[in-house]
Design an enzyme around this catalytic site. Structure first.
Site, PDB file in Angstrom:
ATOM      1  N   LYS A 187       3.721  -1.200   2.583  1.00  0.00           N
ATOM      2  CA  LYS A 187       4.724  -1.221   1.518  1.00  0.00           C
ATOM      3  C   LYS A 187       5.309   0.161   1.283  1.00  0.00           C
ATOM      4  CE  LYS A 187       2.027  -2.884  -1.672  1.00  0.00           C
ATOM      5  NZ  LYS A 187       0.787  -3.076  -0.897  1.00  0.00           N
ATOM      6  N   ARG A 230       1.758  -6.946  -9.710  1.00  0.00           N
ATOM      7  CA  ARG A 230       0.648  -7.514  -8.952  1.00  0.00           C
ATOM      8  C   ARG A 230       0.116  -8.794  -9.568  1.00  0.00           C
ATOM      9  NH1 ARG A 230      -3.526  -2.867  -6.817  1.00  0.00           N
ATOM     10  NH2 ARG A 230      -2.153  -1.914  -5.273  1.00  0.00           N
ATOM     11  N   ARG A 249      -6.402   4.833   7.828  1.00  0.00           N
ATOM     12  CA  ARG A 249      -5.533   5.669   7.005  1.00  0.00           C
ATOM     13  C   ARG A 249      -6.147   7.035   6.723  1.00  0.00           C
ATOM     14  NH1 ARG A 249      -3.282   1.909   2.115  1.00  0.00           N
ATOM     15  NH2 ARG A 249      -5.513   1.717   1.695  1.00  0.00           N
ATOM     16  N   ARG A 287      -9.356   8.132   2.177  1.00  0.00           N
ATOM     17  CA  ARG A 287      -9.497   7.743   0.784  1.00  0.00           C
ATOM     18  C   ARG A 287     -10.888   7.179   0.521  1.00  0.00           C
ATOM     19  NH1 ARG A 287      -4.320   4.098  -0.631  1.00  0.00           N
ATOM     20  NH2 ARG A 287      -6.011   2.971  -1.651  1.00  0.00           N
ATOM     21  N   ARG A 335     -10.691  -5.806  -1.592  1.00  0.00           N
ATOM     22  CA  ARG A 335      -9.318  -5.674  -2.077  1.00  0.00           C
ATOM     23  C   ARG A 335      -8.436  -6.778  -1.495  1.00  0.00           C
ATOM     24  NH1 ARG A 335      -9.189  -0.038  -0.947  1.00  0.00           N
ATOM     25  NH2 ARG A 335      -7.450  -0.365   0.480  1.00  0.00           N
TER      26      ARG A 335
END
Length: 287
Positions: free
Chosen positions: A68, A145, A179, A223, A234
């Protein structure tokens, strides 16, 4: 000019009341009470009757890690409007010494969704800061969300388009685990090389790594919430909560479903085509 809200439905007083009804019993203290931007007032809205070119009001939906932020940020450059990512707002608050930092750290590290009241508080502050800088239009990333967030947003402004990005779960998991973030410049990169063969009617997908430049390599971090256990949780939570939000916008004829065919080189021109945007100058938005 402030952010354009072209279909005002409620005044700032009504909006505040709406938040109070939806968030009764919240644990937010006086230091972090919800603050509604001044440009949401009815008087200011009535002065904005026309939409200038480029003042889009778009929302990007999609699972964590789908991209996104990547595509919303490129479109923000392409269209000349700010990209507002609620995930970034949360991380900025996490890195601050503000009253929400410790509460957010526990929520994020457990892979849970941040509550509606916290997200709306952070977003309201961001929009108000944008107004002060003269921002116009927006692309929201990571909001709404929940169905409550969608309903509140619908009561305040008329979203033009909702882009729902989709990607195979196997590729999503690999992307999230790959990531990396540069602690100096804040840019996102990815070390994963995804090569999934097509089977059972599903197309194959290949995605190159997104390498960091040499100066960023020694400063890359992962992260804290990008572990396999937390990422899977998640994704599970998102699946449960996304359906009502998607249906909310689908029923209003605003939802564009877009299956990512691969990495940026394959997906970017096809996304611009799906959005009916002239992509002859697409290189300017991905440089």
């Amino acid at each position: 000019m402030a952010v354009l809200l072209r279909n005002p439905k409620i005044s700032i007083k009504s909006f505040s009341s709406c938040i109070s009804r939806n968030f009764s019993g919240t644990t937010l203290n006086s230091e972090i009470d919800l603050k509604v931007p001044s440009f949401l007032s009815q008087n200011s809205l009535l002065r904005r009757q026309e939409t200038k070119e480029g003042n889009v009001q778009w929302v990007f939906l999609g699972c964590p890690g789908v991209g996104k932020g990547t595509y919303a940020s490129r479109l923000s450059v392409f269209l000349g409007v700010p990209h507002i990512a609620t995930g970034d707002l949360v991380r900025e608050e996490l890195n601050s010494s503000g009253p929400l930092a410790s509460q957010l750290k526990e929520i994020v590290n457990q892979g849970k969704l941040v509550s509606d009241e916290i997200i709306i508080s952070l977003l309201s502050k961001r929009l108000e800061a944008g107004e002060a800088k003269g921002e116009s239009g927006f692309i929201l990333d990571g909001f709404p969300r929940t169905i409550r967030q969608a309903e509140i947003l619908e009561g305040v402004t008329d979203i033009d388009l909702v882009v729902n990005l989709k990607l195979q779960k196997e590729a999503l998991l690999a992307k999230c685990l790959g990531r990396r973030i540069c602690i100096e410049c804040g840019r996102n990169y990815n070390v994963a090389c995804i090569d999934i063969k097509g089977e059972n009617g599903n197309p194959g997908i290949y995605m190159d790594p997104l390498p960091a430049p040499p100066q960023c390599v020694p400063k890359l971090i992962q992260r804290a919430d990008d572990t396999e256990e937390v990422v899977k949780e998640r994704l599970r939570i998102y699946d449960e909560m996304s359906q009502p939000v998607e249906e909310f916008y689908r029923s209003r004829g605003k939802l564009l479903e877009f299956d990512l065919p691969g990495g940026i080189p394959e997906s970017w021109p096809k996304l611009l085509e799906a959005l009916n945007l002239d992509h002859e100058d697409k290189c300017s938005a991905v440089a």
